[in-house]
Design an enzyme around this catalytic site. Structure first.
Site, PDB file in Angstrom:
ATOM      1  CB  SER A  59    -103.501  14.628 -77.770  1.00  0.00           C
ATOM      2  OG  SER A  59    -102.496  13.485 -77.772  1.00  0.00           O
TER       3      SER A  59
ATOM      4  CG  HIS B 292    -103.013  17.396 -74.514  1.00  0.00           C
ATOM      5  ND1 HIS B 292    -103.050  17.968 -73.534  1.00  0.00           N
ATOM      6  CD2 HIS B 292    -102.977  15.996 -74.386  1.00  0.00           C
ATOM      7  CE1 HIS B 292    -103.469  17.022 -73.026  1.00  0.00           C
ATOM      8  NE2 HIS B 292    -103.922  16.877 -73.242  1.00  0.00           N
TER       9      HIS B 292
ATOM     10  CG  ASP C  75    -103.416  12.549 -74.119  1.00  0.00           C
ATOM     11  OD1 ASP C  75    -103.468  13.642 -73.170  1.00  0.00           O
ATOM     12  OD2 ASP C  75    -103.563  13.030 -74.719  1.00  0.00           O
TER      13      ASP C  75
ATOM     14  CG  MET D 248    -102.715   7.500 -71.505  1.00  0.00           C
ATOM     15  SD  MET D 248    -103.676   6.937 -73.231  1.00  0.00           S
ATOM     16  CE  MET D 248    -104.520   8.257 -73.014  1.00  0.00           C
TER      17      MET D 248
ATOM     18  CG  HIS E 260    -104.440  15.325 -69.375  1.00  0.00           C
ATOM     19  ND1 HIS E 260    -105.297  14.674 -70.844  1.00  0.00           N
ATOM     20  CD2 HIS E 260    -105.243  14.942 -68.360  1.00  0.00           C
ATOM     21  CE1 HIS E 260    -106.749  13.940 -69.624  1.00  0.00           C
ATOM     22  NE2 HIS E 260    -106.191  14.262 -68.377  1.00  0.00           N
TER      23      HIS E 260
ATOM     24  CG  MET F 195    -105.677  10.711 -68.113  1.00  0.00           C
ATOM     25  SD  MET F 195    -105.746  10.596 -69.887  1.00  0.00           S
ATOM     26  CE  MET F 195    -104.563  11.242 -70.173  1.00  0.00           C
TER      27      MET F 195
ATOM     28  CG  MET G  99    -111.035  14.851 -69.416  1.00  0.00           C
ATOM     29  SD  MET G  99    -109.518  14.172 -70.186  1.00  0.00           S
ATOM     30  CE  MET G  99    -109.843  13.617 -71.890  1.00  0.00           C
TER      31      MET G  99
ATOM     32  N   GLY H   7    -108.427   8.259 -71.911  1.00  0.00           N
ATOM     33  CA  GLY H   7    -107.896   6.673 -71.950  1.00  0.00           C
ATOM     34  C   GLY H   7    -107.641   5.878 -73.328  1.00  0.00           C
TER      35      GLY H   7
ATOM     36  N   GLY I 235    -107.527   7.996 -77.358  1.00  0.00           N
ATOM     37  CA  GLY I 235    -108.084   9.440 -78.758  1.00  0.00           C
ATOM     38  C   GLY I 235    -109.108   8.890 -79.863  1.00  0.00           C
ATOM     39  N   GLY I 236    -109.590   9.457 -80.820  1.00  0.00           N
ATOM     40  CA  GLY I 236    -110.574   9.110 -81.494  1.00  0.00           C
ATOM     41  C   GLY I 236    -111.881   8.822 -81.442  1.00  0.00           C
TER      42      GLY I 236
ATOM     43  CG  ASP J  94    -108.083  16.088 -73.816  1.00  0.00           C
ATOM     44  OD1 ASP J  94    -108.278  15.549 -75.080  1.00  0.00           O
ATOM     45  OD2 ASP J  94    -107.138  15.609 -72.674  1.00  0.00           O
TER      46      ASP J  94
ATOM     47  N   GLY K   7    -112.602  14.536 -78.678  1.00  0.00           N
ATOM     48  CA  GLY K   7    -113.256  14.704 -79.673  1.00  0.00           C
ATOM     49  C   GLY K   7    -113.056  16.402 -80.311  1.00  0.00           C
TER      50      GLY K   7
HETATM   51  C1  DX5 Z   1    -108.233  11.197 -74.368  1.00  0.00           C
HETATM   52  C2  DX5 Z   1    -107.028  11.840 -74.221  1.00  0.00           C
HETATM   53  C3  DX5 Z   1    -107.156  13.228 -75.087  1.00  0.00           C
HETATM   54  C4  DX5 Z   1    -106.444  12.756 -76.754  1.00  0.00           C
HETATM   55  C5  DX5 Z   1    -107.604  13.288 -77.563  1.00  0.00           C
HETATM   56  O1  DX5 Z   1    -107.967  10.260 -72.865  1.00  0.00           O
HETATM   57  O2  DX5 Z   1    -106.459  12.368 -72.713  1.00  0.00           O
HETATM   58  O3  DX5 Z   1    -105.373  13.717 -75.452  1.00  0.00           O
HETATM   59  O4  DX5 Z   1    -105.517  12.502 -77.396  1.00  0.00           O
HETATM   60  O5  DX5 Z   1    -107.851  12.094 -78.767  1.00  0.00           O
HETATM   61  P1  DX5 Z   1    -109.084  13.304 -80.041  1.00  0.00           P
HETATM   62  O6  DX5 Z   1    -107.934  14.392 -79.938  1.00  0.00           O
HETATM   63  O7  DX5 Z   1    -108.686  12.295 -80.648  1.00  0.00           O
HETATM   64  O8  DX5 Z   1    -110.401  12.340 -79.243  1.00  0.00           O
HETATM   65 ZN    ZN Z   2    -105.256  14.681 -72.798  1.00  0.00          ZN
END
Ligand code: DX5
Ligand code: ZN
Length: 225
Positions: free
Chosen positions: A10, A35, A37, A39, A68, A70, A139, A144, A146-147, A175, A177
């Site tokens: 991502s 990937h 994301d 948002m 993806h 969102m 999910m 929303g 990462g990390g 997707d 963690g």
């Molecule tokens: C979260 C995103 C994920 C995110 C994953 O809303 O959809 O794709 O970037 O990030 P990590 O791998 O850091 O959890």
């Molecule tokens: Zn994602």
């Protein structure tokens, strides 16, 4: 049926000032998919990037663009993401009232159709569309950011999704963690596409990315055995 394993970095966690290079580097490092994301600050409490950025990234790699969304509503923007060069377009089941229509619209644009479920959303909401989609994205964090930490209860949800898919040609993507530590559980439960953002982009450059992509792949292969 064993679906081929794929790693989908991502770019939410990549260096936004050098996105073209990041996309090219992570692909050279062995990732099959990229990937993306998207948002909107409405469906999720964060804003990332839209179709213009994806279109600008498209020439930087031949890898599959796994988009993806969102965003709510998603339907008015599907054509823009198809035009931008996305290969797979995934909408959230929670983002609109007519999931079946959204999936049909994506396929009518000549793209693969995916549906994503938030951790709180039951699998029953997609029972009626299993023959109208190409990918299910579970999910494993609240979308929303990462990390975040993987929610352990999602492992059983992945396993139930895998059973629900049966022999249908549907990719099962996870997707949130995903790390070297959680990848074996996710893969053992049946997921074959692993999204990883911060785990991969905490490094810098092709060599770092290759090490992490390979480590996650090996961890997942271990879980599949
Ligand atoms: C979260 C995103 C994920 C995110 C994953 O809303 O959809 O794709 O970037 O990030 P990590 O791998 O850091 O959890
Ligand atoms: Zn994602």
């Amino acid at each position: 049926m064993t679906r081929p394993l794929k790693i989908a970095p991502s770019i939410l966690a990549a260096d936004f000032a050098r996105l073209g290079q990041e996309v090219s580097d992570v692909t050279e490092a062995g990732a099959e998919w990229v990937h993306l994301d998207v948002m909107d600050g409405h469906f999720v409490p964060n804003i990332s990037f839209g179709p213009a950025v994806i279109k600008a990234l498209r020439p930087h790699t031949k890898a599959v663009f796994d988009c993806h969304l969102m965003i709510a509503p998603a339907d008015p923007y599907l054509a823009a993401f198809a035009d931008a060069g996305c290969d797979i377009i995934t909408v959230h089941a929670e983002a609109g009232p007519h999931l079946h229509r959204s999936l049909q619209s994506i396929r009518a644009l000549g793209k693969k159709a995916g549906v994503s479920l938030n951790p709180a959303t039951p699998l029953s909401v997609i029972e009626h569309v299993l023959d109208d989609l190409d990918l299910i994205l579970i999910m494993s964090v609240n979308p929303g950011f990462g990390g975040q930490k993987y929610i352990p209860a999602m492992t059983e949800k992945i396993a139930k999704t895998n059973l629900m898919i049966g022999n249908r040609p549907i990719e099962l993507e996870v997707d949130g963690g995903v790390t070297v530590d959680t990848a074996p559980h996710v893969a053992a439960a049946g997921a074959n596409v692993l999204v990883a953002g911060s785990a991969i982009f905490k490094g810098a450059g092709v060599d770092d990315y290759r090490k992490t992509v390979e480590a996650i792949r090996e961890a997942a292969e271990g879980g599949r055995r």
